[in-house]
Design a protein around this motif. Structure first.
Motif, short mmCIF file in Angstrom:
data_model
loop_
_atom_site.label_atom_id
_atom_site.label_comp_id
_atom_site.label_asym_id
_atom_site.label_seq_id
_atom_site.Cartn_x
_atom_site.Cartn_y
_atom_site.Cartn_z
N ARG A 7 1.59 4.69 1.09
CA ARG A 7 1.16 5.61 2.14
C ARG A 7 2.09 6.82 2.17
N ARG A 8 1.58 7.93 2.69
CA ARG A 8 2.32 9.20 2.68
C ARG A 8 3.73 9.05 3.27
N THR A 9 3.87 8.23 4.31
CA THR A 9 5.16 8.03 4.97
C THR A 9 6.25 7.60 4.00
N ASP A 50 -1.75 0.43 7.79
CA ASP A 50 -2.40 1.74 7.84
C ASP A 50 -2.15 2.50 9.14
N ASP A 51 -1.54 1.85 10.12
CA ASP A 51 -1.22 2.51 11.38
C ASP A 51 0.05 1.85 11.91
N GLU A 84 -0.81 -4.83 3.69
CA GLU A 84 -1.50 -3.60 4.10
C GLU A 84 -0.98 -3.13 5.45
N GLY A 136 0.84 -1.18 0.00
CA GLY A 136 0.00 0.00 0.00
C GLY A 136 0.88 1.23 0.00
N ASN A 156 -8.44 9.23 -1.42
CA ASN A 156 -7.38 10.21 -1.15
C ASN A 156 -6.93 10.94 -2.41
N ILE A 196 2.96 2.54 11.01
CA ILE A 196 3.65 2.22 9.76
C ILE A 196 5.16 2.25 9.98
N TYR A 208 6.18 8.14 0.51
CA TYR A 208 6.15 8.81 -0.80
C TYR A 208 7.56 9.00 -1.35
N VAL A 210 -3.44 2.17 -3.67
CA VAL A 210 -3.74 3.42 -2.97
C VAL A 210 -5.22 3.45 -2.61
#
Length: 288
Positions: free
Chosen positions: A15-17, A249-250, A247, A13, A38, A252, A19, A34
């Protein structure tokens, strides 16, 4: 309606972390997934970044707000924005969840459960037909994690998914962690679930961590546990070559930790499939 060809890659996935990792280096994955919502905007930095990543590798659009189980039908504005994004990104495929999230006046922003009845199946199939016709492509739908069942249920979850895919021509995203969590919570056999899924309709697998307890909770904030890895190996033995994704999502972690997990998925996908004994939970289905 076109078909979705099998794709056997391994991905993460986006995620912003992470990018910058994906923009500045060649990350050893075959695709990224993604959260559609978003990027369902006219422009801005996240969409620009997604386009740059898409230039390097395939992208999957995975939604959380289509509300395919909504008795009020689908939101036409939502579908229009999703269609615009799909046309812009040209994804490997578009997916969402077997759930409902909203009424005509309220969006819960949560993946709420459906009763597995013939009436609910009619609603879901009608909405899937609408979505696929609007997007001009078949979709994938993911099995949910669940914490309750309904006394009105007329079929198992895997029977519902099978009937749904047969009637609409949609494909399935099999979340192995969700099977593991729900099997524990409701007391059904995860092996029966795998045996009952139409293997030829599955195009992707999700792997994730969860929170343990008397009721397991799908939280996507931990390592994939050994029981889920075992179930994944069994699933690969049944399904063959399908896309696999981790996946998170937290909580990360740095990218190398996720890549290590993905390497384990690669190794299990090419190794022997365990066949002895049930994976989790008793064989009888009980209501929570």
């Amino acid at each position: 309606m076109s078909t979705i060809a099998p794709f056997s890659g391994f991905g993460l996935g986006l995620r912003r972390t992470h990018y910058q990792d994906f923009l500045e280096s060649d990350v050893p994955v075959d695709f990224v997934e993604v959260i559609s919502e978003n990027y369902m905007v006219d422009g801005g930095n996240p969409l620009r970044i997604l386009e740059e990543v898409r230039a390097k590798m395939p992208v999957i659009l995975h939604g959380v707000s289509m509300s395919i189980g909504s008795a009020n039908g689908l939101d036409s504005e939502y579908l229009a924005r999703l269609e615009m994004l799909a046309n812009r990104i040209d994804p490997l495929w578009v997916s969402d969840h077997l759930c409902w999230t909203r009424t005509s006046a309220h969006n819960s922003h949560d993946l709420l459960p459906l009763p597995y009845t013939r009436e609910a199946l009619d609603v879901v199939c009608s909405n899937i037909d609408h979505a696929q016709e609007t997007l001009g492509r078949p979709m994938l739908f993911e099995n949910p994690s669940s914490y309750m069942t309904f006394p009105e249920d007329e079929m198992t979850e895997w029977e519902f998914l099978s009937a749904m895919s047969l009637r609409t021509g949609c494909y399935l995203l099999l979340d192995v962690n969700n099977i593991y969590v729900s099997a524990h919570n409701h007391g059904f056999s995860a092996d029966d679930y795998l045996a009952g899924i139409p293997a030829d309709r599955v195009r992707q697998i999700h792997l994730a961590g969860h929170t343990d307890g008397d009721i397991k909770i799908d939280t996507h904030d931990a390592l994939v546990c050994d029981g889920v890895w075992q179930l994944y190996a069994k699933a690969r033995g049944i399904l063959g070559d399908v896309a696999t994704m981790i996946e998170r999502d937290d909580g990360i972690p740095p990218l190398p930790e996720l890549l290590t997990e993905l390497d384990r998925a690669r190794a299990l996908a090419t190794g022997p499939s365990p066949t002895d004994g049930p994976t989790d939970g008793p064989t009888e289905r009980i209501a929570a």
